[in-house]
Structure formats: C-alpha cells, structure tokens
Scaffold this motif. Structure first.
Motif, PDB file in Angstrom:
ATOM      1  N   ALA A 174       0.840  -1.204   0.000  1.00  0.00           N
ATOM      2  CA  ALA A 174       0.000   0.000   0.000  1.00  0.00           C
ATOM      3  C   ALA A 174       0.874   1.253   0.000  1.00  0.00           C
ATOM      4  CB  ALA A 174      -0.930  -0.006   1.218  1.00  0.00           C
ATOM      5  N   GLU A 175       1.871   1.269   0.887  1.00  0.00           N
ATOM      6  CA  GLU A 175       2.742   2.452   0.989  1.00  0.00           C
ATOM      7  C   GLU A 175       3.617   2.608  -0.260  1.00  0.00           C
ATOM      8  OE1 GLU A 175       2.040   4.515   3.201  1.00  0.00           O
ATOM      9  OE2 GLU A 175       0.825   3.199   4.464  1.00  0.00           O
ATOM     10  N   LYS A 176       4.143   1.475  -0.755  1.00  0.00           N
ATOM     11  CA  LYS A 176       4.957   1.533  -1.984  1.00  0.00           C
ATOM     12  C   LYS A 176       4.119   2.002  -3.163  1.00  0.00           C
ATOM     13  CE  LYS A 176       8.595  -1.879  -1.053  1.00  0.00           C
ATOM     14  NZ  LYS A 176       9.150  -3.195  -1.442  1.00  0.00           N
ATOM     15  N   TYR A 177       2.892   1.493  -3.228  1.00  0.00           N
ATOM     16  CA  TYR A 177       1.980   1.892  -4.308  1.00  0.00           C
ATOM     17  C   TYR A 177       1.744   3.399  -4.286  1.00  0.00           C
ATOM     18  CZ  TYR A 177      -2.414   3.258  -6.344  1.00  0.00           C
ATOM     19  OH  TYR A 177      -3.367   3.973  -7.036  1.00  0.00           O
ATOM     20  N   LEU A 178       1.422   3.929  -3.100  1.00  0.00           N
ATOM     21  CA  LEU A 178       1.104   5.355  -3.004  1.00  0.00           C
ATOM     22  C   LEU A 178       2.310   6.210  -3.389  1.00  0.00           C
ATOM     23  CD1 LEU A 178      -1.079   7.396  -2.334  1.00  0.00           C
ATOM     24  CD2 LEU A 178      -0.367   7.318   0.056  1.00  0.00           C
ATOM     25  N   ASP A 179       3.488   5.807  -2.943  1.00  0.00           N
ATOM     26  CA  ASP A 179       4.714   6.534  -3.308  1.00  0.00           C
ATOM     27  C   ASP A 179       4.917   6.532  -4.822  1.00  0.00           C
ATOM     28  OD1 ASP A 179       5.309   7.130  -0.686  1.00  0.00           O
ATOM     29  OD2 ASP A 179       6.715   5.464  -0.406  1.00  0.00           O
ATOM     30  N   LEU A 180       4.726   5.354  -5.433  1.00  0.00           N
ATOM     31  CA  LEU A 180       4.907   5.223  -6.882  1.00  0.00           C
ATOM     32  C   LEU A 180       3.886   6.048  -7.660  1.00  0.00           C
ATOM     33  CD1 LEU A 180       5.616   1.454  -7.680  1.00  0.00           C
ATOM     34  CD2 LEU A 180       6.970   3.402  -8.462  1.00  0.00           C
ATOM     35  N   PHE A 181       2.614   5.945  -7.245  1.00  0.00           N
ATOM     36  CA  PHE A 181       1.562   6.681  -7.945  1.00  0.00           C
ATOM     37  C   PHE A 181       1.838   8.185  -7.899  1.00  0.00           C
ATOM     38  CE2 PHE A 181      -2.320   9.112  -8.185  1.00  0.00           C
ATOM     39  CZ  PHE A 181      -2.947   8.582  -9.312  1.00  0.00           C
ATOM     40  N   CYS A 182       2.187   8.668  -6.709  1.00  0.00           N
ATOM     41  CA  CYS A 182       2.415  10.110  -6.551  1.00  0.00           C
ATOM     42  C   CYS A 182       3.638  10.572  -7.336  1.00  0.00           C
ATOM     43  CB  CYS A 182       2.539  10.459  -5.072  1.00  0.00           C
ATOM     44  SG  CYS A 182       0.976  10.263  -4.177  1.00  0.00           S
ATOM     45  N   LYS A 183       4.672   9.746  -7.353  1.00  0.00           N
ATOM     46  CA  LYS A 183       5.881  10.097  -8.100  1.00  0.00           C
ATOM     47  C   LYS A 183       5.614  10.130  -9.599  1.00  0.00           C
ATOM     48  CE  LYS A 183      10.690   8.648  -8.836  1.00  0.00           C
ATOM     49  NZ  LYS A 183      11.705   7.603  -8.562  1.00  0.00           N
ATOM     50  N   LYS A 184       4.981   9.073 -10.109  1.00  0.00           N
ATOM     51  CA  LYS A 184       4.762   8.961 -11.553  1.00  0.00           C
ATOM     52  C   LYS A 184       3.725   9.956 -12.077  1.00  0.00           C
ATOM     53  CE  LYS A 184       6.120   4.094 -12.171  1.00  0.00           C
ATOM     54  NZ  LYS A 184       6.852   4.117 -13.444  1.00  0.00           N
ATOM     55  N   SER A 185       2.764  10.317 -11.239  1.00  0.00           N
ATOM     56  CA  SER A 185       1.716  11.246 -11.674  1.00  0.00           C
ATOM     57  C   SER A 185       1.996  12.680 -11.242  1.00  0.00           C
ATOM     58  CB  SER A 185       0.365  10.807 -11.112  1.00  0.00           C
ATOM     59  OG  SER A 185       0.370  10.858  -9.695  1.00  0.00           O
ATOM     60  N   ASP A 186       3.108  12.879 -10.524  1.00  0.00           N
ATOM     61  CA  ASP A 186       3.476  14.200  -9.994  1.00  0.00           C
ATOM     62  C   ASP A 186       2.330  14.785  -9.152  1.00  0.00           C
ATOM     63  OD1 ASP A 186       5.205  16.332  -9.535  1.00  0.00           O
ATOM     64  OD2 ASP A 186       4.458  17.481 -11.250  1.00  0.00           O
ATOM     65  N   THR A 187       1.840  13.945  -8.250  1.00  0.00           N
ATOM     66  CA  THR A 187       0.734  14.324  -7.364  1.00  0.00           C
ATOM     67  C   THR A 187       1.233  14.343  -5.920  1.00  0.00           C
ATOM     68  OG1 THR A 187      -0.826  13.191  -8.836  1.00  0.00           O
ATOM     69  CG2 THR A 187      -1.608  13.688  -6.615  1.00  0.00           C
ATOM     70  N   ALA A 188       0.855  15.367  -5.177  1.00  0.00           N
ATOM     71  CA  ALA A 188       1.232  15.428  -3.760  1.00  0.00           C
ATOM     72  C   ALA A 188       0.523  14.320  -2.988  1.00  0.00           C
ATOM     73  CB  ALA A 188       0.861  16.787  -3.173  1.00  0.00           C
ATOM     74  N   LYS A 189       1.269  13.620  -2.143  1.00  0.00           N
ATOM     75  CA  LYS A 189       0.681  12.530  -1.367  1.00  0.00           C
ATOM     76  C   LYS A 189      -0.470  13.037  -0.486  1.00  0.00           C
ATOM     77  CE  LYS A 189       3.595   9.413   0.305  1.00  0.00           C
ATOM     78  NZ  LYS A 189       4.460   8.625   1.229  1.00  0.00           N
ATOM     79  N   GLN A 190      -0.300  14.247   0.034  1.00  0.00           N
ATOM     80  CA  GLN A 190      -1.344  14.818   0.901  1.00  0.00           C
ATOM     81  C   GLN A 190      -2.670  14.965   0.158  1.00  0.00           C
ATOM     82  OE1 GLN A 190       1.748  15.888   0.362  1.00  0.00           O
ATOM     83  NE2 GLN A 190       2.571  17.082   2.074  1.00  0.00           N
ATOM     84  N   TYR A 191      -2.582  15.200  -1.157  1.00  0.00           N
ATOM     85  CA  TYR A 191      -3.795  15.381  -1.969  1.00  0.00           C
ATOM     86  C   TYR A 191      -4.561  14.065  -2.081  1.00  0.00           C
ATOM     87  CZ  TYR A 191      -6.670  16.620  -6.006  1.00  0.00           C
ATOM     88  OH  TYR A 191      -7.723  16.844  -6.855  1.00  0.00           O
ATOM     89  N   VAL A 192      -3.838  12.960  -2.297  1.00  0.00           N
ATOM     90  CA  VAL A 192      -4.488  11.638  -2.340  1.00  0.00           C
ATOM     91  C   VAL A 192      -5.063  11.312  -0.961  1.00  0.00           C
ATOM     92  CG1 VAL A 192      -4.170   9.164  -2.779  1.00  0.00           C
ATOM     93  CG2 VAL A 192      -2.931  10.838  -4.181  1.00  0.00           C
ATOM     94  N   GLN A 193      -4.304  11.623   0.077  1.00  0.00           N
ATOM     95  CA  GLN A 193      -4.751  11.320   1.446  1.00  0.00           C
ATOM     96  C   GLN A 193      -6.032  12.076   1.815  1.00  0.00           C
ATOM     97  OE1 GLN A 193      -1.023  12.256   3.354  1.00  0.00           O
ATOM     98  NE2 GLN A 193      -0.500  10.091   3.620  1.00  0.00           N
ATOM     99  N   LYS A 194      -6.237  13.253   1.232  1.00  0.00           N
ATOM    100  CA  LYS A 194      -7.462  14.006   1.521  1.00  0.00           C
ATOM    101  C   LYS A 194      -8.706  13.261   1.055  1.00  0.00           C
ATOM    102  CE  LYS A 194      -8.102  18.369   1.831  1.00  0.00           C
ATOM    103  NZ  LYS A 194      -8.264  19.829   1.669  1.00  0.00           N
TER     104      LYS A 194
END
Length: 250
Positions: free
Chosen positions: A199-219
């Motif tokens: 789960a954590e690796k996925y979120l890191d990868l998604f945010c990196k590849k899509s240039d999305t702030a992790k905080q934005y997904v977490q909201k």
C-alpha cells in the motif's frame, strides 16, 4: 454455453470460462439495473481503446442474468506477485503504469465519480455531522473527467503469457472523475488485503509517476473509506470507519 469451469466466485456472482468466453452469472435477485449498467460500462470503456475483454452479450442462464465477455489470456498481477516475490516491486511499477494509462482516457458518458460518492455517503450509517463534513470535503475537491476504474487492484489486471500486453477486468464500478480518488481507493484495497507494505509503496509510486502530492491523495481517504463501507462487508466495516476521520489529514 457450458458452465463447467468455475474461475471465480464473488459476492452474489459466479464466473465461468467457456473456451474463449467468460460468463459472469449473477445470483437471483441481483439488481437488473446494476447488471445492465455494468455491461454498458464495458461497452463504453471499449470505445476508449483501452485493452478490455470485449462485451459479447447480456443474456439469461437458467433464469439468472449473465454478462458474456471475451477471455483474457494470461495471469493476473496478483498471481505473478505471488509466484515471483522477488519481482514484486517490478510488477507494482507496471500496475501503476497501467492505472495511469487508464486515467489518461476520458469517457464522457460514464457516471460521475463525485455524484456516486455523494450517494454512497448518504447511504452510510454515519451521524449527520460526519456526513456533512464528508460532503463538504467532497464538494471542495477539484472536478476532473478521467476514467477511474473504481476497483483497481492486482487481481483485476491480466498480463499476457508473453508479458507484452495487458487487459483490465471488472468495470462494474468505473466512473469519470478525479484520478487521486481512484488512487486512494486502490491504496485502501491494499490495506484491506493486509498488504500494508505494498500500500505504501503503491502510493509513493503513484504520486511520483503522476506528480501528485501525497497529501492530496490522502485528503480523499475518508471520503473513499465512507463510500467503500456501504458495500456491506462486516469484517471490513470497522476498519474503514477508522479511516473516516475528516480532520485527520487537515
């Protein structure tokens, strides 16, 4: 059609393979509208050019509604991860790339993600104050029109035997909306499967590849958890309710 080879049993449906076809047979009493909507979703997603098992027909088998699609040859990413644990990170990266490919498409006739989530929040047994807070957060999120699978997890992605192509299954929950909401759902699905590390690796990868702030997904997490809780799996409900904390990520 031969309903001999069962390939999966899900909540309220049984999935069979008959040669080059897959027959998803729904239990009696399953919503006819939901079945027809799923078939329509597949047809609409096909029009985007994404590799999905083509819809062949909607029919009845022994009095039960069924959807017939092409069979996707290969193994799911979940199977490949289990068989090749040393390559798990590699498969996770491919998984994210495929999700981003899906989200690069638009499909204007699909239902809207925010409308579906608002409806789901109203169906929860959360108190009025929490529902109000979740509705307010949902309304404040940007409106996008990207294709969002709605149940994107490694069991729904099939890699061909030669490893060169892929196909994505189960379009029952597809909507158009904000890609980060779909990522938040995938993150929660990893948690629900007990694979917190992925789960954590996925979120890191998604945010990196899509240039999305992790905080934005977490909201999106409290909103997505609330809508997921309506699915009615008692063993998941308590866990999902722990994520419905509307101030946690402020």
């Amino acid at each position: 059609m031969k309903l001999e080879k069962v390939i999966a049993v899900r909540n309220s449906k049984t999935i069979y393979r008959d040669g080059k076809y897959v027959i998803k047979v729904f239990d009696e009493g399953y919503s006819k509208a939901d079945i027809l909507n799923e078939a329509l979703n597949i047809a609409r997603v096909e029009e985007t050019g994404l590799p999905v098992p083509a819809l062949e027909e909607v029919t009845k088998v022994d009095g039960k509604w069924a959807i017939v699609t092409d069979y996707a040859e290969g193994k799911t990413i979940a199977q490949l991860m289990a068989e090749n644990p040393d390559k798990k990170d590699e498969y996770l990266e491919k998984f994210v790339d495929i999700q981003l490919e899906i989200q690069s498409k638009t499909c204007p006739m699909l239902n809207r993600l925010k409308e579906k989530m608002k409806r789901k929040i109203s169906q929860t047994d959360l108190d009025a104050t929490t529902r109000y807070e979740l509705d307010a957060r949902l309304a404040s999120m940007p409106n996008h029109n990207k294709v969002c699978h709605g149940d994107f997890n490694p069991t729904n992605v099939v890699i061909s035997p030669d490893g060169e192509s892929w196909s994505v299954l189960d379009w029952a929950h597809v909507t158009q909306g904000n890609a980060s909401a779909d990522a938040a759902r995938t993150y929660l699905l990893f948690w629900l499967s007990g694979d917190i590390n992925s789960a954590e690796k996925y979120l890191d990868l998604f945010c990196k590849k899509s240039d999305t702030a992790k905080q934005y997904v977490q909201k999106w997490l409290p909103i997505v958890a609330a809508s997921q809780s309506v699915k009615g799996k008692p063993e998941e409900k308590e866990f999902l309710m722990s994520w419905v904390n509307v101030v946690e990520y402020e």
